[in-house]
Design a protein around this motif. Sequence first.
Motif, PDB file in Angstrom:
ATOM      1  N   ASP A 222       0.808  -1.226   0.000  1.00 25.75           N
ATOM      2  CA  ASP A 222       0.000   0.000   0.000  1.00 25.75           C
ATOM      3  C   ASP A 222       0.839   1.273   0.000  1.00 25.75           C
ATOM      4  O   ASP A 222       0.389   2.310  -0.467  1.00 25.75           O
ATOM      5  CB  ASP A 222      -0.924   0.043   1.233  1.00 25.75           C
ATOM      6  CG  ASP A 222      -1.939  -1.080   1.259  1.00 25.75           C
ATOM      7  OD1 ASP A 222      -2.100  -1.768   0.228  1.00 25.75           O
ATOM      8  OD2 ASP A 222      -2.555  -1.273   2.324  1.00 25.75           O
ATOM      9  N   ILE A 223       2.037   1.232   0.510  1.00 21.33           N
ATOM     10  CA  ILE A 223       2.841   2.423   0.743  1.00 21.33           C
ATOM     11  C   ILE A 223       3.703   2.803  -0.462  1.00 21.33           C
ATOM     12  O   ILE A 223       4.248   3.915  -0.517  1.00 21.33           O
ATOM     13  CB  ILE A 223       3.707   2.224   2.020  1.00 21.33           C
ATOM     14  CG1 ILE A 223       4.101   3.554   2.634  1.00 21.33           C
ATOM     15  CG2 ILE A 223       4.920   1.374   1.744  1.00 21.33           C
ATOM     16  CD1 ILE A 223       2.970   4.246   3.319  1.00 21.33           C
ATOM     17  N   ALA A 224       3.819   1.922  -1.446  1.00 15.92           N
ATOM     18  CA  ALA A 224       4.738   2.153  -2.571  1.00 15.92           C
ATOM     19  C   ALA A 224       4.508   3.505  -3.248  1.00 15.92           C
ATOM     20  O   ALA A 224       5.455   4.233  -3.538  1.00 15.92           O
ATOM     21  CB  ALA A 224       4.640   1.015  -3.579  1.00 15.92           C
TER      22      ALA A 224
ATOM     23  N   VAL B 299      13.378  13.329   4.394  1.00 12.99           N
ATOM     24  CA  VAL B 299      12.874  11.978   4.128  1.00 12.99           C
ATOM     25  C   VAL B 299      12.128  11.445   5.351  1.00 12.99           C
ATOM     26  O   VAL B 299      11.039  10.878   5.225  1.00 12.99           O
ATOM     27  CB  VAL B 299      14.021  11.036   3.717  1.00 12.99           C
ATOM     28  CG1 VAL B 299      13.577   9.579   3.764  1.00 12.99           C
ATOM     29  CG2 VAL B 299      14.529  11.397   2.336  1.00 12.99           C
ATOM     30  N   ARG B 300      12.692  11.648   6.543  1.00  9.78           N
ATOM     31  CA  ARG B 300      12.018  11.181   7.769  1.00  9.78           C
ATOM     32  C   ARG B 300      10.657  11.851   7.940  1.00  9.78           C
ATOM     33  O   ARG B 300       9.707  11.213   8.385  1.00  9.78           O
ATOM     34  CB  ARG B 300      12.892  11.450   8.981  1.00  9.78           C
ATOM     35  CG  ARG B 300      13.913  10.365   9.213  1.00  9.78           C
ATOM     36  CD  ARG B 300      14.537  10.469  10.598  1.00  9.78           C
ATOM     37  NE  ARG B 300      15.945  10.132  10.481  1.00  9.78           N
ATOM     38  CZ  ARG B 300      16.945  10.946  10.765  1.00  9.78           C
ATOM     39  NH1 ARG B 300      16.727  12.153  11.237  1.00  9.78           N
ATOM     40  NH2 ARG B 300      18.175  10.558  10.610  1.00  9.78           N
ATOM     41  N   GLU B 301      10.579  13.138   7.622  1.00  4.17           N
ATOM     42  CA  GLU B 301       9.306  13.849   7.753  1.00  4.17           C
ATOM     43  C   GLU B 301       8.267  13.308   6.774  1.00  4.17           C
ATOM     44  O   GLU B 301       7.089  13.214   7.106  1.00  4.17           O
ATOM     45  CB  GLU B 301       9.513  15.343   7.524  1.00  4.17           C
ATOM     46  CG  GLU B 301      10.250  16.031   8.654  1.00  4.17           C
ATOM     47  CD  GLU B 301      10.611  17.481   8.348  1.00  4.17           C
ATOM     48  OE1 GLU B 301      10.173  18.015   7.303  1.00  4.17           O
ATOM     49  OE2 GLU B 301      11.355  18.076   9.153  1.00  4.17           O
ATOM     50  N   LEU B 302       8.698  12.956   5.581  1.00  6.84           N
ATOM     51  CA  LEU B 302       7.768  12.476   4.556  1.00  6.84           C
ATOM     52  C   LEU B 302       7.438  10.989   4.679  1.00  6.84           C
ATOM     53  O   LEU B 302       6.311  10.582   4.415  1.00  6.84           O
ATOM     54  CB  LEU B 302       8.355  12.718   3.164  1.00  6.84           C
ATOM     55  CG  LEU B 302       8.466  14.150   2.695  1.00  6.84           C
ATOM     56  CD1 LEU B 302       9.240  14.205   1.373  1.00  6.84           C
ATOM     57  CD2 LEU B 302       7.085  14.761   2.529  1.00  6.84           C
TER      58      LEU B 302
ATOM     59  N   LEU C 169       4.697   6.246   8.098  1.00  8.06           N
ATOM     60  CA  LEU C 169       4.432   6.908   6.820  1.00  8.06           C
ATOM     61  C   LEU C 169       5.101   6.206   5.644  1.00  8.06           C
ATOM     62  O   LEU C 169       4.860   6.551   4.494  1.00  8.06           O
ATOM     63  CB  LEU C 169       4.903   8.368   6.871  1.00  8.06           C
ATOM     64  CG  LEU C 169       4.236   9.242   7.928  1.00  8.06           C
ATOM     65  CD1 LEU C 169       4.888  10.614   7.974  1.00  8.06           C
ATOM     66  CD2 LEU C 169       2.741   9.343   7.671  1.00  8.06           C
ATOM     67  N   GLY C 170       5.977   5.244   5.939  1.00  9.43           N
ATOM     68  CA  GLY C 170       6.701   4.569   4.869  1.00  9.43           C
ATOM     69  C   GLY C 170       7.075   3.156   5.262  1.00  9.43           C
ATOM     70  O   GLY C 170       6.618   2.633   6.263  1.00  9.43           O
ATOM     71  N   CYS C 171       7.913   2.569   4.460  1.00 11.72           N
ATOM     72  CA  CYS C 171       8.440   1.229   4.703  1.00 11.72           C
ATOM     73  C   CYS C 171       9.890   1.383   5.164  1.00 11.72           C
ATOM     74  O   CYS C 171      10.693   2.004   4.468  1.00 11.72           O
ATOM     75  CB  CYS C 171       8.382   0.415   3.412  1.00 11.72           C
ATOM     76  SG  CYS C 171       9.354  -1.105   3.458  1.00 11.72           S
TER      77      CYS C 171
END
Length: 193
Positions: free
Chosen positions: A89-91, A110-113, A118-120
């Motif tokens: 789902d996160i791709a 990158v950490r904020e986004l 929020l990511g993998c």
Amino acid sequence: MLDDQEECKELVHTRQIICRGYRRKDGLWQIEASVADEKGQTVAFKSRPDVLAGELIHHLSLCVVIDDDYQIRDAAAKTMTAPWPMCTDIAGDYRKLIGLRIGPGFTRAVRELLGGTLGCTHLTDLLGQIGNTYMQASWPDRVARQRLESEDPRQWPDTRTLSFVDACHAWRKDGPVLAAEYPQLAGDGKAVA
């Protein structure tokens, strides 16, 4: 204590990270990175089939297109194997990288986004390797362009080309490598623009 005796150790996990940097005909750089985690022993789960020895628990890739100004122009993530269906789902969220510039503040952005939920974790970890691969792939061309401007690196218009100075033991200002390769930059640092 390190022990090289094969009978004293059992392989339980293998992680392979592969990064490839390509110079594209349109002048951009395409960096393709993948991570694969192979289990050396069975990993039991309650809510899904076990991952057996020799099987992959993760196989993910991230492709990023970067320009000569260190800016990400395109990004695509792909999940080939993951432990949970929702991992795919996160791709699409990795397109949020578009517009970021590799350099100071990149890791924080990158950490904020894409940090935490929020990511993998595995895809986000690849970004450090992608940045390094971009620098390695583009560096020879970058230096060649700068040398067209001046043989003296203190006169180079793109000072980011010199980001390796004092970034590691070999390229330290008081070391023999810098003195041999770029003597104008060697010494106490006063020569560096």
